[in-house]
Design an enzyme around this catalytic site. Structure first.
Site, PDB file in Angstrom:
ATOM      1  N   HIS A 132      77.765 -23.237  -8.330  1.00  0.00           N
ATOM      2  CA  HIS A 132      76.749 -24.198  -7.896  1.00  0.00           C
ATOM      3  C   HIS A 132      75.936 -24.687  -9.091  1.00  0.00           C
ATOM      4  CE1 HIS A 132      73.140 -25.325  -5.298  1.00  0.00           C
ATOM      5  NE2 HIS A 132      74.140 -25.976  -4.755  1.00  0.00           N
ATOM      6  N   LYS A 134      74.760 -26.657 -12.500  1.00  0.00           N
ATOM      7  CA  LYS A 134      74.824 -28.018 -13.035  1.00  0.00           C
ATOM      8  C   LYS A 134      74.438 -27.941 -14.507  1.00  0.00           C
ATOM      9  CE  LYS A 134      74.087 -28.623  -8.438  1.00  0.00           C
ATOM     10  NZ  LYS A 134      73.705 -27.578  -7.478  1.00  0.00           N
ATOM     11  N   ASP A 139      78.206 -31.015 -28.323  1.00  0.00           N
ATOM     12  CA  ASP A 139      78.218 -30.633 -29.740  1.00  0.00           C
ATOM     13  C   ASP A 139      77.421 -29.364 -30.028  1.00  0.00           C
ATOM     14  OD1 ASP A 139      79.893 -32.666 -30.449  1.00  0.00           O
ATOM     15  OD2 ASP A 139      78.328 -33.981 -31.256  1.00  0.00           O
ATOM     16  N   HIS A 332      66.135 -32.148  -2.951  1.00  0.00           N
ATOM     17  CA  HIS A 332      67.223 -31.351  -3.505  1.00  0.00           C
ATOM     18  C   HIS A 332      66.784 -30.523  -4.697  1.00  0.00           C
ATOM     19  CE1 HIS A 332      71.270 -30.595  -5.357  1.00  0.00           C
ATOM     20  NE2 HIS A 332      71.585 -30.465  -4.081  1.00  0.00           N
ATOM     21  N   LYS A 334      65.140 -27.693  -6.987  1.00  0.00           N
ATOM     22  CA  LYS A 334      64.871 -26.261  -6.854  1.00  0.00           C
ATOM     23  C   LYS A 334      63.948 -25.891  -8.007  1.00  0.00           C
ATOM     24  CE  LYS A 334      69.489 -27.076  -5.773  1.00  0.00           C
ATOM     25  NZ  LYS A 334      69.363 -27.510  -4.417  1.00  0.00           N
ATOM     26  N   ASP A 339      50.667 -20.865 -11.926  1.00  0.00           N
ATOM     27  CA  ASP A 339      49.480 -20.838 -12.794  1.00  0.00           C
ATOM     28  C   ASP A 339      49.533 -21.860 -13.923  1.00  0.00           C
ATOM     29  OD1 ASP A 339      48.366 -18.879 -11.254  1.00  0.00           O
ATOM     30  OD2 ASP A 339      48.825 -17.234 -12.620  1.00  0.00           O
TER      31      ASP A 339
END
Length: 424
Positions: A132, A134, A139, A332, A334, A339
């Site tokens: 899951h 991404k 380089d 979508h 997350k 603080d």
């Protein structure tokens, strides 16, 4: 105690210490971070870096779509491969279907591997787990991590969205890039086994490699470890790669540490908010000790979760937390801010699949300038969302309460089976 028994006890103690330390974050200073709050901005920057690549490009994603967003990224990958750049792409067997793009990649020299391409793209060599994550690396110099798949911002199962999806990613340069590169390399090597036997020796070697790369256990520094996070003053970044070989609870533990140390404010946004017992207790404890806890919950993507998640609201509302449901568009992202000096951006939802089963990747920021715009984005979305009034929630009709309880109980039962009892 015999000398042999003493040696065995010493080895056991060392193993336990190693296990406890394995998840701890390796923070590094001297990193530059750029926050992306839309796929459009992220893809444009990613394509620019791919077009400038001279040596290598590696990309790992759950979803890669052949749409208005995915096609230009694919074209950039093909251009890079044709000019001699090593291009490696990892897609998920379930998240990404069979695309015509795959043939174009092979023809151009793009190396492509599919994570867990098993029966119907569901059950493969790694069981039910998915990648899951991404991630992108160009380089070995610039990396990207977040929740943004290679898909158009307005795309949705039920038709185009009225507003672009609410999501985030970060671009990174500096020492943390090496950690991301090592995690991608470990994944690539794991998939390279193909149909060869996945022997215990190979598994152990990859596990040791990943532990060294994604936790920093083999390369401690003054920015490494649980205690050092509290002492960090300069802007610092850590990378967490969760899998089922090592660091099984790494992302969850990072949240628990931050929530446990919170003194003023916890802002948490997540589309699939079904945390386990430890996270629930930590959030409740924070609210009860006077920390302002705000939970921004995504809606209207999976009907089952829309019914199940509200069952948890009573627990948090009675502790003093504030909850809002975001329905302007698909939430979508997350992300979380604690603080105003701790933040995380990544792919991990706060549910059983992400915290216990799937491969996930998050970045943690400490005292970094990009924390402020992320905080403002969460607060702005919270203001636009539908606040859950404790009195109205408590007065729900019995039928609604029963539906919420049944949906939540069903979710827990299914997740218990899928995670072999690991979800609590």
């Amino acid at each position: 105690m015999s000398a042999r028994g003493a040696r065995r006890l010493a080895r056991l103690g060392a193993a336990l210490v190693s296990k406890r330390r394995a998840w701890r974050l390796a923070f590094t200073a001297g990193n530059e971070v750029r926050l992306f709050s839309s796929g459009a901005d992220y893809f444009a920057t990613l394509i620019r870096h791919i077009d400038d690549a001279q040596l290598s490009v590696t990309l790992e994603t759950y979803i890669f779509c052949d749409d208005e967003a995915g096609r230009p990224v694919s074209d950039a990958l093909v251009r890079a491969a044709r000019r001699g750049v090593q291009v490696r792409v990892i897609t998920d067997g379930l998240g990404t279907g069979r695309l015509a793009l795959f043939d174009e990649w092979v023809a151009a020299g793009v190396e492509h591997r599919i994570y867990n391409a098993g029966w119907l793209g569901v059950f493969g060599r790694f069981g039910l787990s998915r990648t899951h994550r991404k991630l992108a690396l160009v380089d070995a110099r610039v990396a990207f991590c977040g929740g943004i798949n290679i898909v158009d911002d307005f795309a949705a199962t039920n038709g185009p969205l009225a507003h672009p999806r609410w999501d985030f990613a970060v671009g990174l340069t500096g020492p943390v890039v090496e950690r991301i590169g090592a995690a991608l390399d470990t994944q690539w090597r794991r998939l390279a086994l193909g149909h060869r036997p996945y022997t215990q020796a190979v598994s152990r070697a990859l596990t040791l490699r990943e532990r060294a790369s994604s936790t920093g256990a083999a390369a401690p520094s003054r920015h490494s470890g649980h205690a050092s996070e509290q002492a960090l003053k300069a802007p610092s970044v850590a990378f967490i790669a969760r899998d089922n070989f090592v660091n099984r609870r790494a992302i969850e533990k990072a949240y628990l540490v931050a929530i446990g140390r919170a003194r003023h404010e916890i802002l948490l946004a997540n589309p699939y908010f079904v945390p386990g017992r430890k996270l629930r207790r930590a959030l409740v404890a924070a609210a009860r000790r006077g920390v302002e806890v705000r939970l921004l919950i995504g809606r209207n993507e999976f009907a089952a979760l829309d019914h199940a998640v509200p069952h948890l609201y009573r627990l948090f509302l009675t502790a003093g937390a504030k909850i809002a449901e975001y329905e302007k568009t698909m939430l979508h992202g997350k992300v979380a801010v604690v603080d105003s000096n701790w933040a995380t951006v990544g792919s991990s939802n706060l549910d059983a699949l992400s915290l216990v089963l799937n491969n996930e990747a998050n970045v943690v920021l400490i005292e970094h300038p990009e924390i402020d715009p992320l905080r403002e984005a969460i607060l702005d979305a919270f203001a636009q969302a539908r606040a859950i009034d404790p009195a109205i929630y408590a007065a729900r009709p019995w039928g609604k309460r029963l539906t919420n309880w049944l949906a939540y109980a069903a979710y827990r039962a299914v997740m218990k089976v899928l995670t072999v009892g690991a979800y609590d």
